[in-house]
Scaffold this active site. Sequence first.
Site, PDB file in Angstrom:
ATOM      1  CB  VAL A 153      -0.954   0.034   1.211  1.00  0.00           C
ATOM      2  CG1 VAL A 153      -1.940  -1.097   1.147  1.00  0.00           C
ATOM      3  CG2 VAL A 153      -0.188  -0.035   2.511  1.00  0.00           C
ATOM      4  CB  CYS A 154       2.285   3.129  -2.137  1.00  0.00           C
ATOM      5  SG  CYS A 154       2.758   1.470  -2.426  1.00  0.00           S
ATOM      6  CB  THR A 155       1.112   8.078  -0.658  1.00  0.00           C
ATOM      7  OG1 THR A 155       0.294   7.621   0.418  1.00  0.00           O
ATOM      8  CG2 THR A 155       0.583   9.399  -1.181  1.00  0.00           C
ATOM      9  NE  ARG A 344      -2.694   5.039   3.184  1.00  0.00           N
ATOM     10  CZ  ARG A 344      -2.531   4.421   2.022  1.00  0.00           C
ATOM     11  NH1 ARG A 344      -1.490   4.705   1.280  1.00  0.00           N
ATOM     12  NH2 ARG A 344      -3.421   3.555   1.584  1.00  0.00           N
TER      13      ARG A 344
END
EC number: 3.5.1.23
Length: 406
Positions: A153-155, A344
């Site tokens: 999972v990331c941005t 986020r």
Amino acid sequence: MREPGVGHLRRRNMALWLMCVLLVVKCSVVSPQFVPPYTEECRTGMYPPQGPTFKGAVTWYTVDLDLPPSKRWAAIMMEKRSDVVKMIDEIKDLADALVPSGKLIDLVDKELPLIVDTLPYPFNEELRGVAAASGVPLGEIALFNLFYEVFTVCTSIVAEDTTGNLIHARNLDFGLFLGWDVKNKSWLITEKLKPLVVNVDFRRKNSTVFKSTSFAGYVGILTGIRPHAFTLTINERFSIDGGYIGILEWLLHHRDAMWMGFLTRSVLENATSYEEAKNSLSQTKLLAPAYYILGGNQTGQGCIITRSRTESLSLLEINLKMNRWYVLETNYDHWKDPLFLDDRRTPAMKCMNQTTQANISIKTMYDVLSTKPVLNKLTTYTTMMEASTGKLEAYIRDCPSPCMPW
Ligand SMILES: *[C@@H]1O[C@H](CO)[C@@H](O)[C@H](O)[C@H]1NC(C)=O
Ligand SMILES: *[C@@H]1O[C@H](CO)[C@@H](O)[C@H](O)[C@H]1NC(C)=O
Ligand SMILES: *[C@@H]1O[C@H](CO)[C@@H](O)[C@H](O)[C@H]1NC(C)=O
Ligand SMILES: *[C@@H]1O[C@H](CO)[C@@H](O)[C@H](O)[C@H]1NC(C)=O
Ligand SMILES: *[C@@H]1O[C@H](CO)[C@@H](O)[C@H](O)[C@H]1NC(C)=O
Ligand SMILES: *[C@@H]1O[C@H](CO)[C@@H](O)[C@H](O)[C@H]1NC(C)=O
């Protein structure tokens, strides 16, 4: 070609095992103690990286593409061998906790090497080389490579400054649901991964073809740049028609689809422009849904490609006329709300908006990615890239408590 019946049955058995485990892991979701989320005002002045959220710079290594694939990773594995072993032992402990008596790892050791044979060149041979150089059984190296298809999972953000220059930055958050260390308030796998973070310069005829921030032992790419042409990151996309089905199909011999981290690598290695990269990433059939975030070397070139396994569902591109000077992706479709427990996107956009296009730079992008909960307990590294200059810089991160677990 189909293999004889027994092998086929065994493989199906193993596919079902793997499915069950992945589902169990993924469904043991949220415990309410973490709500409400730990958020904060947008950070400023975090760059150059320092203080408690900065755990260290990332070391550079070279991979020589002129070597045979089985030899390419030997130097990195020589240095990182013991860290890879520690990481794999952690995965084994978690697997044993789920399915006692070592059955799962037996299966991995016996069956996953067969999968390596089915992977396309050069990935099959590179994985063999990684196993040989590290002394870790091939099946376990294959498992380690497969993990990134499922738990990332990331941005990711691509932003254009007022001079038309594109900056691409990302936090890589990894290890969700894989064992929370209550005492240490950290994710077991995330902590074990940090020593594995490496920057890799992939060279041909002694000159750079592309560069990436990666994990020692992983031969796909999650974060990379082709200098002067494009920058590319991948974020996982959760979907019902998700990775498990694709992986299951693969195990059951439908092998026309591409592992998502391998496609990224192929594109960085072989595509020479933003447009060419965009086409490949939009059109190649994938094993799992994904978001590809792509930046280019000139104005307007920044996009999020939302992929199902078979097609591109949406292309969101920078559009200055519409006042869209950046595109930002976490792990939710941009036309839908994020999961309320895992937003986020809103804090990251708030900080981007507050920064304004006039003041966007590598420095201020690092500030955005240092703001909780964009920075969280899963954040392993932050990478910032600029196609125009060919720059890639990466930092290992920490998020001291209080900090959101994801
Ligand atoms: C631009 O960003 C820097 C660094 O965060 C900050 O110190 C400065 O005040 C900002 N300038 C403007 C005009 O917003
Ligand atoms: C807690 O984390 C630190 C560093 O993050 C590590 O050195 C230590 O071994 C961990 N403790 C346990 C019990 O895992
Ligand atoms: C490769 O390039 C480096 C500098 O980029 C140089 O020092 C080295 O001698 C070169 N090696 C060969 C074999 O050309
Ligand atoms: C890139 O293209 C070359 C030449 O076709 C091929 O040998 C190589 O395997 C490709 N790389 C990847 C990662 O697919
Ligand atoms: C941008 O990339 C294209 C395709 O690789 C290349 O032809 C062009 O020269 C690049 N432009 C700049 C300014 O680097
Ligand atoms: C940021 O700005 C964009 C464009 O003006 C707007 O659509 C979006 O709602 C803003 N988001 C936040 C969280 O401020």
